[in-house]
Design an enzyme around this catalytic site. Structure first.
Site, PDB file in Angstrom:
ATOM      1  CG  ASP A  26       0.487 -11.445  -9.055  1.00 22.35           C
ATOM      2  OD1 ASP A  26       0.204 -12.465  -8.415  1.00 22.35           O
ATOM      3  OD2 ASP A  26       0.623 -10.320  -8.541  1.00 22.35           O
ATOM      4  CG  HIS A  49       1.373 -16.515  -6.328  1.00 27.84           C
ATOM      5  ND1 HIS A  49       1.311 -16.290  -4.955  1.00 27.84           N
ATOM      6  CD2 HIS A  49       0.723 -15.462  -6.907  1.00 27.84           C
ATOM      7  CE1 HIS A  49       0.644 -15.179  -4.720  1.00 27.84           C
ATOM      8  NE2 HIS A  49       0.288 -14.655  -5.894  1.00 27.84           N
ATOM      9  NE  ARG A  61      -1.580 -10.108   5.217  1.00 23.91           N
ATOM     10  CZ  ARG A  61      -1.548  -9.949   3.895  1.00 23.91           C
ATOM     11  NH1 ARG A  61      -2.634 -10.196   3.181  1.00 23.91           N
ATOM     12  NH2 ARG A  61      -0.439  -9.533   3.298  1.00 23.91           N
TER      13      ARG A  61
END
Length: 606
Positions: free
Chosen positions: A480, A478, A560
């Site tokens: 932002d 994607h 993570r």
């Protein structure tokens, strides 16, 4: 005509047309109630709402392929719909490789995209076939669009039944609505489902691709015809003017170039479009309508020949067709793009710049925070994070194979203030995000203040028992601040994208997990241009636009964690929680007073 009764022939024509339409509609389409739907129903069909229901029905019937296609068809017009996006990821993970079909795809756009793909591969004969088919489809769709505009109109300033205007005012009101609708067909036919912005320069681009493709296959008559057709829209385009001159030279002695005219359908459309524009502007000036003529043939759209020009181009004659060897130019930014400024902190280590990361406005840094700070942040995270934070409580917003948790700066300070986590640790989250902001502003040599748009401490945890044969991403590709459209090679800067975001950064906290690499890609969302392995203290920062599509590879084992930061240059879009956090920090810094000494209720104040 002049005199009494001079308008009767005109109205006689109108009455005959109305009678013809009415006599045609009922036998072919049935009663008006069958084919003239309410505005709400039309809006639902335009948003493809029926496909959302169809998807559920197909699931109940255990027809997963049809369900996936129905979901995909709905999603193409509703790209912000997180639930459908999650459904599509589920189909991909349960059914393996799914070939998704948009059942409402507009054929002229599909043919155009296919033609451009063949053009990029230097398959010029196939490119010609698809682009010519796209043009034929375009003009057919244009006829349909024009006719559909002649249906019932909604009067914006008044209800028709209460309207007391005279004959010619009433006709003008209705006709100007119809005319504005017809004039906008150019935009409508260039806009993909679910998008607001059209593909720039859409119709002229067909002729631009074709003029060069025909040249490549040796059909110089058609090449000149298409070049002249393109010049109808952009008569001052120097490159195409030179190409047209070159094609005329190639035809000299065989065909009289003056006999080769632009295509008649292009001439007719442009002539009609100019007359529509003239009438709309006359009405705006004389009848009080508010109207501004859009730039329908925006020339930011241009051929992209960086992959299509063969290596033997140097053997072409010096006076051969000029080719653009660069990517399609983006609209000029409102600021000059720079990088390479000071990093402000002696312990921060520079790793890679934009060129080394194969992109624009990118930087990779290490040692932004220490190992001890990473451990402390991780301890804070475990005490304040909430599953699905920032995604309306959806615990797996991007993939069903991972759990997503997050927390904001204000929440961290609130918990620290209440003693639920160490206040010093909560303050660390605030301080290191400010450190990151200062580094980004300095490195990219920004002349104005960079403000926080959103700050989020996030962790992605691989779910046990769901990692075999994973073929999805932890976070899909994607951009932002715009809606990435890989098929059109565009990024639409329009809602629901966060169009006000200018820069982004990710500050990593750990490396004890498997997978989870951060990746940049081309606009196709497939070609990886850089891959970054997270570790404690490493920060990647980049501009937030379509020049930097990115995503996260699947986290297949462990957890993570990172601090995700988005910034804006527009103070109107400053993060509200950050402003509140600044106020809390200011209070805490006031002689280091505790809650009891300050005589306030922490919950109320925060």
């Amino acid at each position: 005509g002049p005199g009494s009764g001079g308008d009767l022939p005109f109205f006689g024509s109108v009455l005959r047309r109305a009678d013809c339409v009415r006599r045609c509609e009922e036998p072919r389409l049935g009663a008006v109630s069958r084919h003239r739907a309410a505005e709400e129903v039309r809006a639902d069909f335009q948003r493809r709402v029926p496909y959302s229901y169809l998807q559920r029905v197909y699931i109940q019937l255990n027809k997963l392929e049809e369900a996936a296609n129905a979901a995909h068809t709905f999603f193409m017009a509703n790209p912000e719909h997180m639930e459908i996006q999650q459904d599509l990821e589920n189909y991909k993970s349960t059914a393996g490789k799914v070939s998704l079909i948009d059942w409402e795809a507009r054929q002229h756009m599909e043919d155009y995209s296919a033609g451009v793909r063949h053009y990029d591969k230097e398959e010029y004969e196939l490119a010609i076939e698809f682009l010519e088919r796209a043009l034929k489809g375009y003009y057919s769709e244009d006829e349909d669009c024009q006719v559909m505009c002649e249906g019932p109109q909604r009067f914006e300033e008044h209800e028709y039944l209460d309207y007391k205007a005279g004959l010619y005012e009433a006709i003008a009101d209705h006709y100007m609505q119809v005319l504005a609708c017809k004039h906008d067909c150019v935009r409508e036919l260039a806009t993909r489902s679910g998008r607001i912005s059209p593909i720039e320069n859409f119709l002229p681009l067909h002729y631009d691709y074709l003029q060069f493709a025909y040249y490549r296959v040796g059909d110089y008559v058609k090449a000149l015809e298409c070049a002249k057709s393109y010049l109808l829209f952009h008569p001052d385009d120097e490159d195409v003017l030179e190409n047209a001159g070159y094609y005329e030279g190639l035809l000299e002695g065989a065909v009289d170039p003056a006999t080769i005219k632009p295509r008649k359908e292009a001439r007719a459309l442009l002539r009609r479009h100019k007359l529509e524009s003239h009438l709309l502007q006359v009405a705006a000036a004389g009848l009080g309508y508010a109207y501004t003529e859009p730039n329908y043939w925006n020339r930011y759209g241009a051929r992209q020949d960086e992959h299509s020009v063969p290596s033997s181009i140097s053997s072409e004659p010096e006076d051969g067709p000029r080719l653009s060897l660069t990517k399609k130019p983006m609209p000029k930014p409102d600021r000059e793009l720079k990088e390479g400024g000071p990093l402000l902190y002696s312990d921060v280590k520079f790793v890679y710049n934009s060129q080394q990361l194969n992109g624009t406005q990118r930087v990779l840094l290490d040692n932004v925070i220490s190992e001890e700070q990473c451990r402390e942040l991780h301890r804070v995270a475990s005490g304040i994070m909430l599953a699905g934070d920032g995604y309306r409580g959806k615990t797996s917003p991007h993939t069903p194979n991972e759990r997503f948790e997050g927390a904001t700066v204000l929440k961290a300070l609130k918990y620290g203030y209440e003693g639920r986590v160490p206040l010093k640790s909560a303050r660390l989250f605030y301080d290191i995000s400010e450190k990151a902001r200062r580094i980004v502003q300095s490195y990219f040599l920004l002349n104005s203040t960079l403000y926080f748009s959103y700050t989020h401490l996030v962790c992605r945890t691989a779910l046990s028992g769901q990692q075999e044969r994973r073929n999805d991403l932890s976070h899909p590709i994607h951009a932002d601040n715009c809606l990435l459209d890989p098929e059109a090679n565009e990024c639409w800067k329009e809602p629901p994208a966060y169009t006000f975001r200018d820069y982004s950064a990710l500050l990593y906290m750990n490396a004890d997990f498997e997978g989870g690499e951060f990746i940049f890609t081309e606009m196709d969302a497939k070609t990886v241009t850089a891959s970054i392995k997270p570790k404690c203290g490493r920060m990647i920062s980049f501009s937030s636009g379509g020049e930097n599509p990115h995503g996260v590879k699947a986290v297949t084992k462990g957890q993570r964690c990172a601090v995700a930061l988005w910034f804006t240059l527009d103070p109107l879009y400053r993060e509200l929680e950050r402003i509140q956090a600044d106020e809390v920090i200011a209070m805490l810094d006031q002689e280091h007073l505790g809650p009891s000494e300050m005589n306030i209720n922490p919950k109320d104040e925060l």
